[in-house]
Design a protein around this motif. Structure first.
Motif, short mmCIF file in Angstrom:
data_model
loop_
_atom_site.label_atom_id
_atom_site.label_comp_id
_atom_site.label_asym_id
_atom_site.label_seq_id
_atom_site.Cartn_x
_atom_site.Cartn_y
_atom_site.Cartn_z
N ALA A 222 -16.81 44.30 11.26
CA ALA A 222 -16.80 43.00 11.95
C ALA A 222 -17.97 42.15 11.46
O ALA A 222 -18.89 42.64 10.80
N ASN A 223 -17.95 40.86 11.82
CA ASN A 223 -19.04 39.96 11.45
C ASN A 223 -20.34 40.39 12.11
O ASN A 223 -20.35 40.77 13.29
N LEU A 224 -21.42 40.33 11.36
CA LEU A 224 -22.75 40.57 11.92
C LEU A 224 -23.36 39.25 12.36
O LEU A 224 -23.22 38.23 11.68
N GLU A 225 -24.03 39.26 13.51
CA GLU A 225 -24.70 38.07 14.02
C GLU A 225 -26.09 38.44 14.52
O GLU A 225 -26.40 39.61 14.73
N ARG A 226 -26.91 37.40 14.71
CA ARG A 226 -28.29 37.56 15.21
C ARG A 226 -29.15 38.39 14.26
O ARG A 226 -29.96 39.22 14.69
N VAL A 227 -28.93 38.18 12.97
CA VAL A 227 -29.67 38.92 11.94
C VAL A 227 -30.48 37.93 11.11
O VAL A 227 -29.96 36.92 10.64
N ARG A 228 -31.75 38.24 10.93
CA ARG A 228 -32.61 37.47 10.01
C ARG A 228 -32.70 38.26 8.71
O ARG A 228 -33.02 39.46 8.73
N VAL A 229 -32.42 37.59 7.59
CA VAL A 229 -32.54 38.23 6.28
C VAL A 229 -33.62 37.49 5.49
O VAL A 229 -33.50 36.28 5.24
N GLU A 230 -34.66 38.22 5.11
CA GLU A 230 -35.75 37.64 4.32
C GLU A 230 -35.72 38.24 2.91
O GLU A 230 -35.68 39.47 2.76
N VAL A 231 -35.69 37.40 1.92
CA VAL A 231 -35.79 37.86 0.53
C VAL A 231 -37.27 37.94 0.19
O VAL A 231 -37.96 36.92 0.08
N LEU A 232 -37.78 39.17 0.03
CA LEU A 232 -39.22 39.38 -0.17
C LEU A 232 -39.61 39.36 -1.64
O LEU A 232 -40.68 38.88 -2.00
N GLU A 233 -38.73 39.91 -2.49
CA GLU A 233 -39.01 39.95 -3.93
C GLU A 233 -37.72 39.66 -4.69
O GLU A 233 -36.63 40.08 -4.27
N ALA A 234 -37.84 38.97 -5.81
CA ALA A 234 -36.68 38.72 -6.68
C ALA A 234 -37.21 38.60 -8.10
O ALA A 234 -37.93 37.65 -8.42
N SER A 235 -36.88 39.58 -8.93
CA SER A 235 -37.44 39.57 -10.29
C SER A 235 -36.34 39.53 -11.34
O SER A 235 -35.21 39.97 -11.12
N THR A 236 -36.69 39.01 -12.51
CA THR A 236 -35.74 38.83 -13.61
C THR A 236 -36.38 39.29 -14.91
O THR A 236 -37.60 39.52 -14.98
N LEU A 237 -35.58 39.39 -15.93
CA LEU A 237 -36.05 39.57 -17.29
C LEU A 237 -35.60 38.36 -18.10
O LEU A 237 -34.46 37.91 -17.95
N PRO A 238 -36.48 37.81 -18.91
CA PRO A 238 -36.10 36.59 -19.66
C PRO A 238 -34.81 36.78 -20.44
O PRO A 238 -34.64 37.77 -21.15
N GLU A 239 -33.89 35.84 -20.23
CA GLU A 239 -32.61 35.79 -20.93
C GLU A 239 -31.72 36.99 -20.67
O GLU A 239 -30.74 37.22 -21.37
#
Length: 697
Positions: free
Chosen positions: A560-577
């Motif tokens: 079922a749908n989730l509600e009353r949830v806070r989602v924080e993106v703490l880290e997001a890393s990449t590699l060039p190209e």
């Protein structure tokens, strides 16, 4: 003939509790304005506004129907709204585009539960209104009691501008407190003819008392007239009307009128009040829109020679004509064949045909002007709550909020040949009604339809069979549960694969945590926050947000749908190209799903606001029954005729078959209504019981 004089247009709704007489009142309005030449009756199933087969059979209004009539050089665009709580969304979207409303009350029942609901909906949109106390010919009618109920429960700024002459079977007319005259209606002419006479001597003191109270109250709306009144000078009927209009259009006064629509008494004075007191499009506060990028605000002026803007408030699938979109034009003019932009989705559309609606009857017109309500054919992408404008004038009007669904049924096509028909029909239902939700249960593969109540789902199923000729198996109604979390958790996911001949890399860390009720809104039930230190390109940020929010549509307990949830993106890393949208979409979805699955989960169940009106001797037994259903008593109020009103909050799960319980306890003398209130966490012991029952072990 349509008018382009904005000061002579009235866009009004007729609203009330079920069985208060809305549709009968509308039918009389159409008769006296010359729109129809024979009045239909709800009990005969032949009224103009209740045209659906389901409405005729049940004697209730299910869908809001629009029509146009004319009275004393004024054009009145009317929307007759449903009174049953299962169809409250129809009232919501009607009030969104109306300038005024007539609230109809039963002289016996008074302020009933749905009366309060629709009244508060009108408050939300700041819709000026007048009150009409109907059914004064019925046994047990009590005008003064209903006036007191309106003043106590709805507004202390409501006062009669009419009082009845006689009551119950002796009701014969009304006293007009503005002109201080009696109006006696002629039964032989179906109320079309009436006599204006002097007030009967025995009623003169009562009329004078009510008029004095009225003028004392409304004099404050004009300083010059208040000064005249305080100096002891009598106000003329024209001056009294001026004060009433000022009070109504500023939402500071609600005039109360009276009559009996079924007995054809009081409807013409109601029409006079509609044109005299309810606002035209020029009288309501200017509409404030935002630019399409949401950065600036703009005042929308109701002028026919301005740039075109309109609001789609209703979508109907017509089996002969196709998709019919009802619109309110706020500025400018829309002509047949004109192109316009749907600002919400950026799609270009064309008004292939423009229609003036008379309930389910259509009349082609060449154009719609500012202030008009009509319908257009030929659109593909326009839905309820969306703004349409001419190219180069791209503004956004506020979208509508609709209540959550509380009940669902499983449905499956009987054969392969029915699957496509079923899918097509369900898409059309969702286009028509924003409170219809369709999803697939990932565990059982069943298609689930969710709605506002058992009657709502019953009508949907009936229409599937009749209108769309779908052969399907239908399951029993089930509670529409949602899911949430009760503890915080973090998860990190790295996506590192070769896609074709190119490496795709994305790494993300998220934190999920529960949020309080006061932090979410009807349109934003979860909170997303990007807190990573590195500032990713915008396309990556959008991909992460979209994926995170989509992951919240699939809870770990019942999908079922989730509600009353806070989602924080703490880290997001990449590699060039070596990073693209796909990597972040997959990493985000997996991280959120794992973080939720590995923390404490809870079920949310719909709580219903239940109002029972019962004889006094059954109050104790009904309270005991409510307590046994995990219910909470909110209030007990006295009603007319030695009855009590019990207001409580009860989980939807406990209310299946409640009508049988009520009948049994009260020997059929109690009535009840229920409407959605909120979603609340299910106690753990009940949660385990629900899980076992649904999973079948």
């Amino acid at each position: 003939m349509a008018t382009t004089e904005l000061d002579k247009i009235r866009n009004i709704g007729i609203m009330a509790h079920i069985d208060a007489g809305k549709t009968t009142t509308t039918e009389r309005i159409l008769f006296y304005t010359g729109n129809i030449h024979r009045m239909g009756e709800v009990h005969d199933g032949n009224t103009t506004m209740d045209w659906m087969e389901q409405e005729k059979e049940r004697g209730i209004t299910i869908t809001s129907a629009t029509t146009v009539c004319h009275w004393k050089d004024h054009q009145i665009n009317i929307i007759d709204t449903p009174g049953h709580v299962d169809f409250t969304a129809e009232v919501e979207r009607s009030l969104r585009v109306l300038d005024g409303a007539v609230a109809v009350f039963c002289a016996v029942g008074g302020v009933e539960p749905q009366s309060e609901t629709v009244w508060h909906q009108a408050d939300k949109y700041k819709v000026p209104r007048i009150a009409f106390i109907n059914k004064l010919d019925r046994s047990g009618a009590d005008f003064e009691n209903v006036v007191e109920m309106i003043q106590e429960r709805l507004s202390d700024r409501a006062l009669p501008i009419q009082i009845p002459i006689g009551d119950e079977e002796c009701f014969q007319g009304i006293i007009d407190l503005i002109n201080m005259k009696a109006i006696i209606f002629d039964d032989s002419s179906l109320g079309a003819n009436f006599e204006i006479t002097e007030i009967p001597e025995e009623l003169q003191p009562d009329a004078e008392m009510h008029q004095e109270a009225l003028i004392d109250f409304i004099a404050e709306f004009d300083e010059e007239l208040m000064e005249k009144y305080l100096e002891g000078h009598a106000l003329t009927p024209c001056e009294i009307k001026k004060l009433i209009r000022k009070g109504v259009t500023s939402n500071n006064f609600i005039p109360i009128l009276c009559g009996s629509s079924l007995k054809n008494k009081g409807v013409q004075p109601l029409l006079d009040a509609i044109v005299n007191f309810l606002p035209s499009p020029l009288d309501v506060p200017p509409l404030i829109a935002t630019s399409s990028d949401g950065l600036t605000e703009e005042v929308v002026k109701p002028k026919s020679d301005a740039k075109f803007s309109g609001y789609a408030f209703k979508v109907v699938t017509d089996k002969f004509s196709g998709k019919l979109v009802y619109i309110r034009v706020y500025s400018g003019t829309l002509k047949k064949g004109d192109q316009f932009i749907n600002v919400n989705n950026g799609k270009k559309e064309r008004a292939g045909r423009i229609l003036q609606m008379y309930s389910n009857r259509k009349q082609d017109v060449d154009e719609l002007h500012a202030g008009d309500i009509g319908a257009i054919l030929g659109t593909k992408f326009t839905m309820t709550g969306e703004t349409i404008c001419e190219k180069g004038y791209e503004i956004l009007l506020a979208k509508m909020d609709f209540p959550d669904t509380v009940i669902s049924i499983a449905i499956e096509a009987k054969s392969k040949s029915d699957e496509a028909s079923l899918k097509d029909a369900l898409i059309k239902f969702q286009e028509e009604d924003p409170t219809v939700k369709v999803r697939e249960d990932k565990d059982t593969g069943q298609t689930l339809i969710s709605g506002m109540g058992e009657l709502h789902l019953e009508i949907i199923v009936d229409r599937l069979f009749r209108e769309f000729n779908v052969n399907a198996n239908i399951g029993d109604p089930q509670v529409a549960y949602k899911e949430t979390i009760t503890a915080a958790n973090s998860a990190q996911e790295t996506f590192d694969r070769m896609l074709g001949d190119k490496r795709c890399y994305a790494s993300i860390k998220v934190r999920v945590s529960p949020i309080n009720e006061n932090e979410f809104t009807p349109t934003q039930k979860n909170i997303y926050e990007y807190k990573a230190k590195n500032d990713l390109p915008l396309n990556f940020r959008h991909a992460i947000e979209e994926s995170v929010l989509n992951a919240l549509n699939d809870g770990p307990i019942f999908s079922a749908n989730l509600e009353r949830v806070r989602v924080e993106v703490l880290e997001a890393s990449t590699l060039p190209e070596e990073t693209n949208d796909t990597g972040f979409r997959i990493a985000s979805s997996v991280a959120v799903s794992r973080a939720i699955r590995e923390t404490k989960n809870a079920l949310l169940e719909p709580i219903m606001l239940v109002t029972v009106i019962t004889p006094e001797e059954n109050v104790g037994d009904l309270i005991s029954d409510i307590n046994s259903k995990r219910g909470k008593i909110e209030e007990i109020r006295s009603q007319n005729n030695n009855k009590q009103e019990i207001i409580s909050k009860i989980p939807m799960r406990e209310l299946f078959g409640y009508s049988t319980t009520i009948r049994s306890i009260s020997s059929g003398r109690a009535i009840y209504t229920m409407e959605y209130d909120s979603y609340q966490i299910v106690p753990n012991n009940i949660k385990e019981e629900i899980i076992k029952k649904i999973r079948g072990y």
